[in-house]
Design an enzyme around this catalytic site. Sequence first.
Site, PDB file in Angstrom:
ATOM      1  N   GLY A  67     -13.045   5.433  47.923  1.00  0.00           N
ATOM      2  CA  GLY A  67     -12.044   4.368  48.030  1.00  0.00           C
ATOM      3  C   GLY A  67     -10.759   4.835  47.368  1.00  0.00           C
ATOM      4  O   GLY A  67      -9.969   4.045  46.861  1.00  0.00           O
ATOM      5  N   GLY A  78      -7.010   3.521  47.971  1.00  0.00           N
ATOM      6  CA  GLY A  78      -6.723   2.104  47.781  1.00  0.00           C
ATOM      7  C   GLY A  78      -5.837   1.816  46.581  1.00  0.00           C
ATOM      8  O   GLY A  78      -5.388   2.724  45.879  1.00  0.00           O
ATOM      9  N   ASP A 123     -12.162   8.499  51.263  1.00  0.00           N
ATOM     10  CA  ASP A 123     -11.781   7.169  51.770  1.00  0.00           C
ATOM     11  C   ASP A 123     -11.920   7.204  53.283  1.00  0.00           C
ATOM     12  O   ASP A 123     -12.012   8.289  53.868  1.00  0.00           O
ATOM     13  CB  ASP A 123     -10.332   6.811  51.367  1.00  0.00           C
ATOM     14  CG  ASP A 123     -10.094   5.302  51.361  1.00  0.00           C
ATOM     15  OD1 ASP A 123     -10.294   4.654  52.415  1.00  0.00           O
ATOM     16  OD2 ASP A 123      -9.709   4.752  50.311  1.00  0.00           O
ATOM     17  N   ARG A 151      -9.599  -9.507  46.470  1.00  0.00           N
ATOM     18  CA  ARG A 151      -9.432 -10.949  46.684  1.00  0.00           C
ATOM     19  C   ARG A 151      -8.012 -11.308  47.122  1.00  0.00           C
ATOM     20  O   ARG A 151      -7.067 -10.622  46.802  1.00  0.00           O
ATOM     21  CB  ARG A 151      -9.722 -11.702  45.378  1.00  0.00           C
ATOM     22  CG  ARG A 151     -11.164 -11.744  45.024  1.00  0.00           C
ATOM     23  CD  ARG A 151     -11.402 -12.686  43.883  1.00  0.00           C
ATOM     24  NE  ARG A 151     -10.810 -12.227  42.629  1.00  0.00           N
ATOM     25  CZ  ARG A 151     -10.501 -13.028  41.623  1.00  0.00           C
ATOM     26  NH1 ARG A 151     -10.701 -14.330  41.726  1.00  0.00           N
ATOM     27  NH2 ARG A 151      -9.998 -12.536  40.507  1.00  0.00           N
ATOM     28  N   SER A 161     -16.269  -2.037  42.807  1.00  0.00           N
ATOM     29  CA  SER A 161     -16.198  -2.970  43.945  1.00  0.00           C
ATOM     30  C   SER A 161     -16.861  -4.299  43.610  1.00  0.00           C
ATOM     31  O   SER A 161     -18.000  -4.331  43.120  1.00  0.00           O
ATOM     32  CB  SER A 161     -16.907  -2.369  45.161  1.00  0.00           C
ATOM     33  OG  SER A 161     -16.484  -1.048  45.377  1.00  0.00           O
ATOM     34  N   ASP A 221     -12.359  -6.684  31.549  1.00  0.00           N
ATOM     35  CA  ASP A 221     -12.526  -7.904  30.753  1.00  0.00           C
ATOM     36  C   ASP A 221     -12.311  -7.615  29.260  1.00  0.00           C
ATOM     37  O   ASP A 221     -11.764  -8.445  28.528  1.00  0.00           O
ATOM     38  CB  ASP A 221     -13.917  -8.503  30.994  1.00  0.00           C
ATOM     39  CG  ASP A 221     -14.159  -8.771  32.476  1.00  0.00           C
ATOM     40  OD1 ASP A 221     -13.196  -9.171  33.157  1.00  0.00           O
ATOM     41  OD2 ASP A 221     -15.289  -8.550  32.949  1.00  0.00           O
ATOM     42  N   ARG A 274      -8.540  -7.065  28.811  1.00  0.00           N
ATOM     43  CA  ARG A 274      -7.827  -8.363  28.782  1.00  0.00           C
ATOM     44  C   ARG A 274      -8.101  -9.103  27.473  1.00  0.00           C
ATOM     45  O   ARG A 274      -7.180  -9.682  26.881  1.00  0.00           O
ATOM     46  CB  ARG A 274      -8.276  -9.229  29.967  1.00  0.00           C
ATOM     47  CG  ARG A 274      -7.740  -8.755  31.292  1.00  0.00           C
ATOM     48  CD  ARG A 274      -8.110  -9.706  32.432  1.00  0.00           C
ATOM     49  NE  ARG A 274      -7.508  -9.250  33.672  1.00  0.00           N
ATOM     50  CZ  ARG A 274      -8.145  -9.159  34.846  1.00  0.00           C
ATOM     51  NH1 ARG A 274      -9.409  -9.514  34.943  1.00  0.00           N
ATOM     52  NH2 ARG A 274      -7.517  -8.736  35.918  1.00  0.00           N
ATOM     53  N   HIS A 323     -19.275 -10.016  35.510  1.00  0.00           N
ATOM     54  CA  HIS A 323     -17.855  -9.815  35.776  1.00  0.00           C
ATOM     55  C   HIS A 323     -17.371 -10.778  36.855  1.00  0.00           C
ATOM     56  O   HIS A 323     -17.034 -10.384  37.957  1.00  0.00           O
ATOM     57  CB  HIS A 323     -17.579  -8.358  36.189  1.00  0.00           C
ATOM     58  CG  HIS A 323     -16.154  -8.150  36.615  1.00  0.00           C
ATOM     59  ND1 HIS A 323     -15.107  -8.222  35.734  1.00  0.00           N
ATOM     60  CD2 HIS A 323     -15.593  -7.925  37.835  1.00  0.00           C
ATOM     61  CE1 HIS A 323     -13.973  -8.037  36.384  1.00  0.00           C
ATOM     62  NE2 HIS A 323     -14.245  -7.861  37.666  1.00  0.00           N
TER      63      HIS A 323
END
Length: 336
Positions: free
Chosen positions: A8, A11, A34, A86, A123, A155, A158, A184
């Site tokens: 990937g 991306g 990819d 998303r 992912s 997480d 953050r 997650h």
Amino acid sequence: MVKVTVCGAAGGIGQPLSLLLKLNQNVDELSLFDVVNVPGVGADLSHICSDSKTESFVPSSKEDKSALANSLKGSDLVIIPAGVPRKPGMTRDDLFNINASIVRDLAQGIAENAPKAFVLIISNPVNSTVPIVAETLKKNGVFNPQKLFGVTTLDIVRANTFISQLYAKETKPSDFNINVIGGHSGETIVPLYSLGNSKSYYEKLSQDDQKALIHRVQFGGDEVVQAKNGAGSATLSMAYAGYRLAESILKSFKESSVVECTFLNLDESIKGAKEAKQLINGLDFFSLPVKLGVNGIEEVHYQVLQQISDDEKKLLQVAIDQLTKNIEKGVAFIKN
Ligand code: NAI
């Protein structure tokens, strides 16, 4: 010689993640896979004068399995940020229908071509994609629970940043390394501010501010999804977070005291996993701080589960209930 493969790689996460890996002195060979656009990314990165070699692989058709096989062969570490991200209003679980089969097929490629590699899953939904990879590797008889990592590092990143922002005059984000456990997505994310050096700062907050801080860590991804307004979810902070876990794993080949939180399979062969399971209703997968070593996850620090506050125990129960369903969904996808 250390070979790292990113699946990937063209991306939003894959490109900056590959850039960071290209700069890491512990990486000798960087392999980029990819289904689109990766030759350009590979050509671009290959001009950087760091010492690692860069190669890119794209299948010539849907049936072509050789590109994936060649990208994976000889890999020590495989990182998977392949799949769709998303859009506003979506939960991570909404991505399941598309990403589950992408991750399953990549895991099959790993089983066939790099069965001994460390595997890091970015992912989403991580709570289900990690069980999918575990089941796929098990089906092929090559599963090693010490080497499978669900990447929850964003997480932690953050949690460190957000508490520091509340005490901007007295603290820096790098002062903190908050344990974030559970899973997650949304309420499965449980930051443990009551432990370590965040405790005194956290306890100074009003109850409302404590709740707001926890909520911000749990739903911080939504801030980015909304700000990008349809153009995806976190990519740069995620590339940093994925890189941090990869860097820690590479470091642990040489040092023995590296600890990171990760979403892992609590297989009882891993020290501390049995004790952890007993404290979380027997769940098979969970994110906890783990000690890393040459063989992967060497020990689960289950003790944090015994040290948490009463409020955190309530958050944990909510997380366990949701995780049970997320894990079952991933396992059933492969078994049925
Ligand atoms: P993106 O759409 O920008 O990139 C995904 C890449 O995967 C594309 O280049 C696409 O061509 C590629 N791809 C699709 N099918 C593939 C296959 N079968 N094999 C190889 N590559 C394939 O998406 P982005 O923003 O990079 O996000 C990727 C994933 O990471 C999403 O599922 C997203 O939800 C997840 N994510 C995870 C986070 C975490 O904390 N674990 C945080 C942020 C995003």
